[in-house]
Design an enzyme around this catalytic site. Structure first.
Site, PDB file in Angstrom:
ATOM      1  N   SER A 131       0.870  -1.184   0.000  1.00 13.29           N
ATOM      2  CA  SER A 131       0.000   0.000   0.000  1.00 13.29           C
ATOM      3  C   SER A 131       0.897   1.221   0.000  1.00 13.29           C
ATOM      4  O   SER A 131       2.063   1.142   0.426  1.00 13.29           O
ATOM      5  CB  SER A 131      -0.854  -0.010   1.277  1.00 13.29           C
ATOM      6  OG  SER A 131      -1.471   1.238   1.486  1.00 13.29           O
ATOM      7  N   TYR A 144      -2.772  -1.283  10.260  1.00 13.56           N
ATOM      8  CA  TYR A 144      -2.592  -1.355   8.806  1.00 13.56           C
ATOM      9  C   TYR A 144      -1.221  -0.789   8.427  1.00 13.56           C
ATOM     10  O   TYR A 144      -0.475  -1.379   7.628  1.00 13.56           O
ATOM     11  CB  TYR A 144      -3.711  -0.580   8.111  1.00 13.56           C
ATOM     12  CG  TYR A 144      -3.817  -0.812   6.621  1.00 13.56           C
ATOM     13  CD1 TYR A 144      -4.484  -1.929   6.122  1.00 13.56           C
ATOM     14  CD2 TYR A 144      -3.267   0.088   5.710  1.00 13.56           C
ATOM     15  CE1 TYR A 144      -4.590  -2.145   4.756  1.00 13.56           C
ATOM     16  CE2 TYR A 144      -3.369  -0.122   4.348  1.00 13.56           C
ATOM     17  CZ  TYR A 144      -4.041  -1.236   3.868  1.00 13.56           C
ATOM     18  OH  TYR A 144      -4.142  -1.449   2.509  1.00 13.56           O
TER      19      TYR A 144
HETATM   20  P1  NAP Z   1     -11.435  -5.864  -0.430  1.00  9.00           P
HETATM   21  O1  NAP Z   1     -12.291  -5.449  -1.554  1.00  9.00           O
HETATM   22  O2  NAP Z   1     -11.918  -5.682   0.966  1.00  9.00           O
HETATM   23  O3  NAP Z   1     -11.015  -7.390  -0.665  1.00  9.00           O
HETATM   24  C1  NAP Z   1     -10.240  -8.059   0.288  1.00  9.00           C
HETATM   25  C2  NAP Z   1     -10.075  -9.483  -0.173  1.00  9.00           C
HETATM   26  O4  NAP Z   1      -9.303 -10.183   0.804  1.00  9.00           O
HETATM   27  C3  NAP Z   1     -11.395 -10.208  -0.304  1.00  9.00           C
HETATM   28  O5  NAP Z   1     -11.355 -11.081  -1.402  1.00  9.00           O
HETATM   29  C4  NAP Z   1     -11.478 -10.995   0.991  1.00  9.00           C
HETATM   30  O6  NAP Z   1     -12.271 -12.129   0.768  1.00  9.00           O
HETATM   31  C5  NAP Z   1     -10.013 -11.353   1.201  1.00  9.00           C
HETATM   32  N1  NAP Z   1      -9.662 -11.691   2.576  1.00  9.00           N
HETATM   33  C6  NAP Z   1      -9.741 -10.905   3.676  1.00  9.00           C
HETATM   34  N2  NAP Z   1      -9.349 -11.573   4.748  1.00  9.00           N
HETATM   35  C7  NAP Z   1      -9.006 -12.821   4.329  1.00  9.00           C
HETATM   36  C8  NAP Z   1      -8.539 -13.979   4.980  1.00  9.00           C
HETATM   37  N3  NAP Z   1      -8.329 -14.009   6.307  1.00  9.00           N
HETATM   38  N4  NAP Z   1      -8.286 -15.090   4.247  1.00  9.00           N
HETATM   39  C9  NAP Z   1      -8.491 -15.082   2.901  1.00  9.00           C
HETATM   40  N5  NAP Z   1      -8.940 -14.008   2.232  1.00  9.00           N
HETATM   41  C10 NAP Z   1      -9.196 -12.895   2.945  1.00  9.00           C
HETATM   42  O7  NAP Z   1     -10.036  -5.109  -0.475  1.00  9.00           O
HETATM   43  P2  NAP Z   1      -9.137  -4.649  -1.722  1.00  9.00           P
HETATM   44  O8  NAP Z   1      -9.236  -3.189  -1.806  1.00  9.00           O
HETATM   45  O9  NAP Z   1      -9.410  -5.485  -2.910  1.00  9.00           O
HETATM   46  O10 NAP Z   1      -7.692  -4.974  -1.108  1.00  9.00           O
HETATM   47  C11 NAP Z   1      -6.876  -6.030  -1.614  1.00  9.00           C
HETATM   48  C12 NAP Z   1      -5.460  -5.784  -1.118  1.00  9.00           C
HETATM   49  O11 NAP Z   1      -5.001  -4.538  -1.608  1.00  9.00           O
HETATM   50  C13 NAP Z   1      -5.345  -5.717   0.403  1.00  9.00           C
HETATM   51  O12 NAP Z   1      -4.151  -6.307   0.816  1.00  9.00           O
HETATM   52  C14 NAP Z   1      -5.311  -4.223   0.669  1.00  9.00           C
HETATM   53  O13 NAP Z   1      -4.671  -3.918   1.875  1.00  9.00           O
HETATM   54  C15 NAP Z   1      -4.539  -3.750  -0.535  1.00  9.00           C
HETATM   55  N6  NAP Z   1      -4.709  -2.337  -0.849  1.00  9.00           N
HETATM   56  C16 NAP Z   1      -5.923  -1.834  -1.227  1.00  9.00           C
HETATM   57  C17 NAP Z   1      -6.031  -0.495  -1.556  1.00  9.00           C
HETATM   58  C18 NAP Z   1      -7.310   0.134  -2.016  1.00  9.00           C
HETATM   59  O14 NAP Z   1      -7.345   1.360  -2.199  1.00  9.00           O
HETATM   60  N7  NAP Z   1      -8.399  -0.617  -2.215  1.00  9.00           N
HETATM   61  C19 NAP Z   1      -4.915   0.343  -1.461  1.00  9.00           C
HETATM   62  C20 NAP Z   1      -3.710  -0.202  -1.060  1.00  9.00           C
HETATM   63  C21 NAP Z   1      -3.604  -1.551  -0.770  1.00  9.00           C
HETATM   64  P3  NAP Z   1     -13.174 -12.874   1.863  1.00  9.00           P
HETATM   65  O15 NAP Z   1     -13.867 -11.826   2.670  1.00  9.00           O
HETATM   66  O16 NAP Z   1     -14.067 -13.710   1.003  1.00  9.00           O
HETATM   67  O17 NAP Z   1     -12.204 -13.684   2.655  1.00  9.00           O
END
Ligand code: NAP
Length: 242
Positions: A131, A144
Site C-alpha cells: 500500500s 494497517y
Molecule cells: P477488499 O475489496 O476488501 O477485498 C479483500 C479481499 O481479501 C477479499 O477477497 C477478501 O475475501 C479477502 N480476505 C480478507 N481476509 C481474508 C482472509 N483471512 N483469508 C483469505 N482471504 C481474505 O479489499 P481490496 O481493496 O481489494 O484490497 C486487496 C489488497 O489490496 C489488500 O491487501 C489491501 O490492503 C490492498 N490495498 C488496497 C487499496 C485500495 O485502495 N483498495 C490500497 C492499497 C492496498 P473474503 O472476505 O471472502 O475472505
C-alpha cells in the site's frame, strides 16, 4: 515476454476487489490460476477459467498450498492480495485490531510464502500487495500501517533469502483504488476529493489499473527485478504540495 502461458499461480484475497481482478487478469494472460478467499464463492463469476478455493489465509493455509502443488506439480506465481483494514487508533478495540491486522496483512503473507517456496522453481515470482501506507503515514490505522510497512520490508528480506533459488519477491503498492475496502471514502464527497486531488493523474485508481504491473512482476519481463516497490498510485506518493 509478458505471457504467463503454462504458469501455475495462486492469488489470495480473490473473492472480490483487487485480488479478484488480478486472478482474472493473470488467467487472461495465460496462467492457470488458483484463487483463494474465505467466501464460499467469488462475488461474481470470473471472466476466465479460474479455480476457486475457500480458505482463510490466517488459518492452516499450508495444506491448501500443498494440495495445489500436488495437483499441478509446482507453483510459479504467488500474489498475496488478501488484506483487511480495521481503523481506530484510540478506541477500546485498538490493540485487538492491531494484532488482527498484523495477523492477516503480515503474518499470513509470510505463511503463504513459506508454504509456496518449496514448490517454486527458479524463475518464480512472489508479489506482495502492500500500500502507499507502507511508505507514508496515514491516520487512524496503526495496525494497517505497521503491517503494510512490515510487508514492504518482509518483501526485501525474502528477496535476499530466496534470490539464490531464483525466486523473485516484489511489492505492488496500490494508491486509492475503488473497492469495498475504500467504499466509505469513495462515497464521501469530501474524502473522495481529498484522495483524488492528491494524485498527479487527478483520479482514483481502478482494480484494472493494477493488472499491467502485476503481469509485469509475474512474468519474465521483470526477470532481473527483485526486492522492488512498484507503486501504482497515480503519483500519490510523488506529489508534495496539494
Ligand atoms: P477488499 O475489496 O476488501 O477485498 C479483500 C479481499 O481479501 C477479499 O477477497 C477478501 O475475501 C479477502 N480476505 C480478507 N481476509 C481474508 C482472509 N483471512 N483469508 C483469505 N482471504 C481474505 O479489499 P481490496 O481493496 O481489494 O484490497 C486487496 C489488497 O489490496 C489488500 O491487501 C489491501 O490492503 C490492498 N490495498 C488496497 C487499496 C485500495 O485502495 N483498495 C490500497 C492499497 C492496498 P473474503 O472476505 O471472502 O475472505
Amino acid at each position: 515476454m509478458f505471457s504467463l502461458t503454462g504458469k501455475i499461480a495462486i492469488v489470495t484475497g480473490a473473492s472480490r476487489g483487487i485480488g479478484f481482478a488480478l486472478a482474472d487478469g493473470l488467467a487472461a494472460a495465460g496462467a492457470h490460476v488458483v484463487a483463494i478467499a474465505r467466501s464460499a464463492q467469488p462475488r461474481v463469476p470470473f471472466s476466465h477459467p479460474v479455480q476457486y478455493i475457500s480458505a482463510d489465509v490466517s488459518g492452516a493455509i499450508g495444506e491448501v498450498f500443498a494440495g495445489v502443488a500436488q495437483a499441478h506439480g509446482r507453483i510459479d506465481i504467488l500474489v498475496n492480495a488478501a488484506g483487511i483494514t480495521l481503523p481506530g487508533a484510540q478506541d477500546e478495540a485498538a490493540l485487538a485490531n492491531f494484532e488482527r491486522s498484523l495477523q492477516v496483512n503480515l503474518t499470513a503473507p509470510f505463511a503463504c510464502c513459506l508454504a509456496a517456496r518449496p514448490h517454486m522453481p527458479p524463475g518464480s515470482s512472489i508479489i506482495n500487495v502492500t500500500s502507499i501506507g507502507s511508505i507514508v503515514g496515514l491516520p487512524d490505522n496503526p495496525g494497517y500501517a505497521a503491517a503494510k510497512g512490515g510487508l514492504r520490508m518482509l518483501t526485501k528480506g525474502l528477496a535476499v533469502d530466496y534470490g539464490s533459488s531464483g525466486i523473485r519477491v516484489n511489492a505492488l503498492a496500490p494508491g486509492y483504488i475503488h473497492t469495498d475496502m475504500t467504499a466509505k471514502s469513495f462515497s464521501d464527497p469530501v474524502l473522495h476529493e481529498q484522495r483524488r486531488a492528491h494524485t498527479c493523474l487527478g483520479r482514483w485508481g481502478t482494480v484494472d489499473d493494477l493488472l499491467g504491473a502485476a503481469i509485469f512482476l509475474a512474468s519474465n519481463a521483470s526477470s532481473y527485478i527483485t526486492g522492488h516497490d512498484l507503486l501504482v498510485d497515480g503519483g500519490w506518493t510523488a506529489k508534495g504540495l496539494v
